[in-house]
Enzyme design. Structure first.
Site, PDB file in Angstrom:
ATOM      1  N   ARG A 105      70.008  -5.349   3.872  1.00 57.11           N
ATOM      2  CA  ARG A 105      70.118  -4.554   2.636  1.00 57.11           C
ATOM      3  C   ARG A 105      68.911  -4.910   1.781  1.00 57.11           C
ATOM      4  NH1 ARG A 105      75.132  -3.375  -1.321  1.00 57.11           N
ATOM      5  NH2 ARG A 105      75.459  -1.909   0.386  1.00 57.11           N
ATOM      6  N   HIS A 132      71.666   5.117   3.045  1.00 59.03           N
ATOM      7  CA  HIS A 132      72.841   4.242   3.198  1.00 59.03           C
ATOM      8  C   HIS A 132      73.687   4.807   4.354  1.00 59.03           C
ATOM      9  CE1 HIS A 132      75.683   1.227   2.446  1.00 59.03           C
ATOM     10  NE2 HIS A 132      76.209   1.605   1.304  1.00 59.03           N
ATOM     11  N   GLN A 135      77.517   3.769   5.202  1.00 62.16           N
ATOM     12  CA  GLN A 135      78.534   4.304   4.301  1.00 62.16           C
ATOM     13  C   GLN A 135      78.893   5.737   4.681  1.00 62.16           C
ATOM     14  OE1 GLN A 135      80.177   2.685   1.525  1.00 62.16           O
ATOM     15  NE2 GLN A 135      81.477   4.465   1.881  1.00 62.16           N
ATOM     16  N   ASP A 217      78.322   9.436  -6.828  1.00 62.23           N
ATOM     17  CA  ASP A 217      77.928   8.016  -6.788  1.00 62.23           C
ATOM     18  C   ASP A 217      77.445   7.652  -8.194  1.00 62.23           C
ATOM     19  OD1 ASP A 217      77.200   5.496  -5.906  1.00 62.23           O
ATOM     20  OD2 ASP A 217      75.484   6.158  -4.716  1.00 62.23           O
ATOM     21  N   CYS A 257      81.427   6.054  -2.622  1.00 64.69           N
ATOM     22  CA  CYS A 257      81.144   4.882  -1.785  1.00 64.69           C
ATOM     23  C   CYS A 257      81.578   3.582  -2.455  1.00 64.69           C
ATOM     24  CB  CYS A 257      79.658   4.839  -1.440  1.00 64.69           C
ATOM     25  SG  CYS A 257      78.574   4.616  -2.858  1.00 64.69           S
ATOM     26  N   ARG A 285      84.696   1.149   6.482  1.00 65.74           N
ATOM     27  CA  ARG A 285      83.412   0.476   6.715  1.00 65.74           C
ATOM     28  C   ARG A 285      83.585  -0.573   7.818  1.00 65.74           C
ATOM     29  NH1 ARG A 285      79.509   0.235   2.703  1.00 65.74           N
ATOM     30  NH2 ARG A 285      78.290  -0.775   4.328  1.00 65.74           N
TER      31      ARG A 285
HETATM   32  N1  NVA Z   1      73.660   4.299  -4.657  1.00 68.34           N
HETATM   33  C1  NVA Z   1      74.264   3.013  -4.845  1.00 68.34           C
HETATM   34  C2  NVA Z   1      75.169   2.691  -3.708  1.00 68.34           C
HETATM   35  C3  NVA Z   1      75.869   1.375  -3.797  1.00 68.34           C
HETATM   36  C4  NVA Z   1      76.702   1.081  -2.617  1.00 68.34           C
HETATM   37  C5  NVA Z   1      73.176   1.961  -4.979  1.00 68.34           C
HETATM   38  O1  NVA Z   1      72.189   2.032  -4.229  1.00 68.34           O
HETATM   39  O2  NVA Z   1      73.303   1.083  -5.826  1.00 68.34           O
HETATM   40  N1   CP Z   2      79.596   0.884  -0.796  1.00 62.41           N
HETATM   41  C1   CP Z   2      78.921  -0.248  -0.627  1.00 62.41           C
HETATM   42  O1   CP Z   2      77.959  -0.327   0.153  1.00 62.41           O
HETATM   43  O2   CP Z   2      79.404  -1.277  -1.354  1.00 62.41           O
HETATM   44  P1   CP Z   2      78.748  -2.715  -1.585  1.00 62.41           P
HETATM   45  O3   CP Z   2      77.551  -2.513  -2.461  1.00 62.41           O
HETATM   46  O4   CP Z   2      79.831  -3.516  -2.244  1.00 62.41           O
HETATM   47  O5   CP Z   2      78.356  -3.287  -0.261  1.00 62.41           O
END
Ligand code: NVA
Ligand code: CP
Length: 300
Positions: A105, A132, A135, A217, A257, A285
């Protein structure tokens, strides 16, 4: 030896492979629920690299590999040499010599692409600024569980054209459903052109009309915190609330998500309401990523 495959964006798996993955996910989930052990990845090791926060992604990968008989190591930028300037390519060469699978990540997709091209083991995208995919795998599996095949369905994406939106765009092309995106001016998808499967609508009302899934989101993703105040003003009309849900198909489900900001991109009555499947998405997930790890490592 299994051919080396990475999962860096949604389109890295073809439609037939996704269909097999969803079948495998159902099997894995069913067995897990009935306490049947499944130690397909015994002695295999997953390294997880986190440069951003996480609850769901960390838990689902860490518990997922352990439920399959393997183990995981958690690395973050602060405590590893990655944060002290060791080149990504060198880190990839070293880390991949010691494990079977890497989940990352991070911020820029380029980092994960560089890592993957220097890795001798499969690399999975656990979220970047641009994508992502894990997800959206879980989200589509959730739709399949609730409503059957997503082919021909209509999905409304309301709000920021972020990493999630990009993975939905790829999913619409691969799995042949319609995605209708509506974002405030200035926050439309980048490098994007409409296709038979993906359309841009100026208002959220137009995007949700007849939709089978309404999804949204946060207005400011990780890495965009400085823009929070400005975005809050720009996104006001892109909130998913009951009047908006009422314009979708009668059987529409709501997805997010998570984490969610109640009162911003979604109201409490929607996320906690009867049409919401957000907790299923979160749980899935775990199951879908176990299927993904098996798919990347085992010969099926
Ligand atoms: N779009 C959000 C998703 C978090 C799971 C982010 O990147 O923070
Ligand atoms: N939806 C998701 O990826 O959540 P986290 O940021 O908690 O991993």
């Amino acid at each position: 030896m299994k051919e080396l495959r990475h999962y860096l964006r949604f389109s890295d798996l073809a439609r037939e492979e996704l269909e097999s993955l969803f079948k495998l996910t159902s099997e894995i989930k069913k067995k897990y629920k009935t306490f049947e052990g499944r130690k397909t990845l015994q002695d295999r090791n997953l390294v997880m690299i986190f440069e951003k926060s996480s609850t769901r992604t960390r838990l689902s990968f860490e518990l997922g590999i352990s439920q399959l008989g393997g183990s995981s190591v958690y690395l973050n930028t602060k405590d590893s040499q990655l944060g002290r300037g060791e080149p990504v390519a060198d880190s990839a060469r070293v880390i991949s010599r010691m494990c079977d699978l890497v989940m990352i990540r991070t911020y820029d997709q380029e980092m994960i692409e560089t890592f993957a091209s220097n890795s001798t083991v499969p690399v999975i995208n656990g979220l970047t600024d641009q994508h992502h995919p894990c997800q959206v795998l879980a989200d589509i599996f959730t739709f399949v569980e609730h409503r059957g095949s997503i082919q021909g369905a209509t999905v409304a994406w309301i709000g920021d054209s972020n990493n999630m939106c990009n993975s939905w765009i790829e999913a619409a092309e691969v799995l042949d459903f319609t995605l209708k995106i509506s974002s405030p001016p200035g926050y439309e998808p980048k490098n994007f052109s409409e296709s038979d499967n993906v359309k841009f609508l100026l208002t959220p009302e137009a995007a949700v009309r007849g939709a089978d899934i309404v999804t949204t989101d946060v207005w400011a993703s990780m890495g965009f915190e400085k823009e929070k105040r400005l975005r809050k003003l720009a996104f006001q009309k892109w909130q998913v609330n009951n009047p908006l849900m009422a314009q979708a198909s009668k059987n529409a489900i709501f997805m997010h998500c998570l984490p969610a900001h109640r009162g911003e991109e979604v109201t409490s009555d929607v996320i906690d309401g009867d049409q919401s499947v957000v907790w299923d998405e979160a749980e899935n997930r775990l199951h879908v990523q176990k299927a993904l790890m098996e798919t990347l490592l085992l010969d099926y």
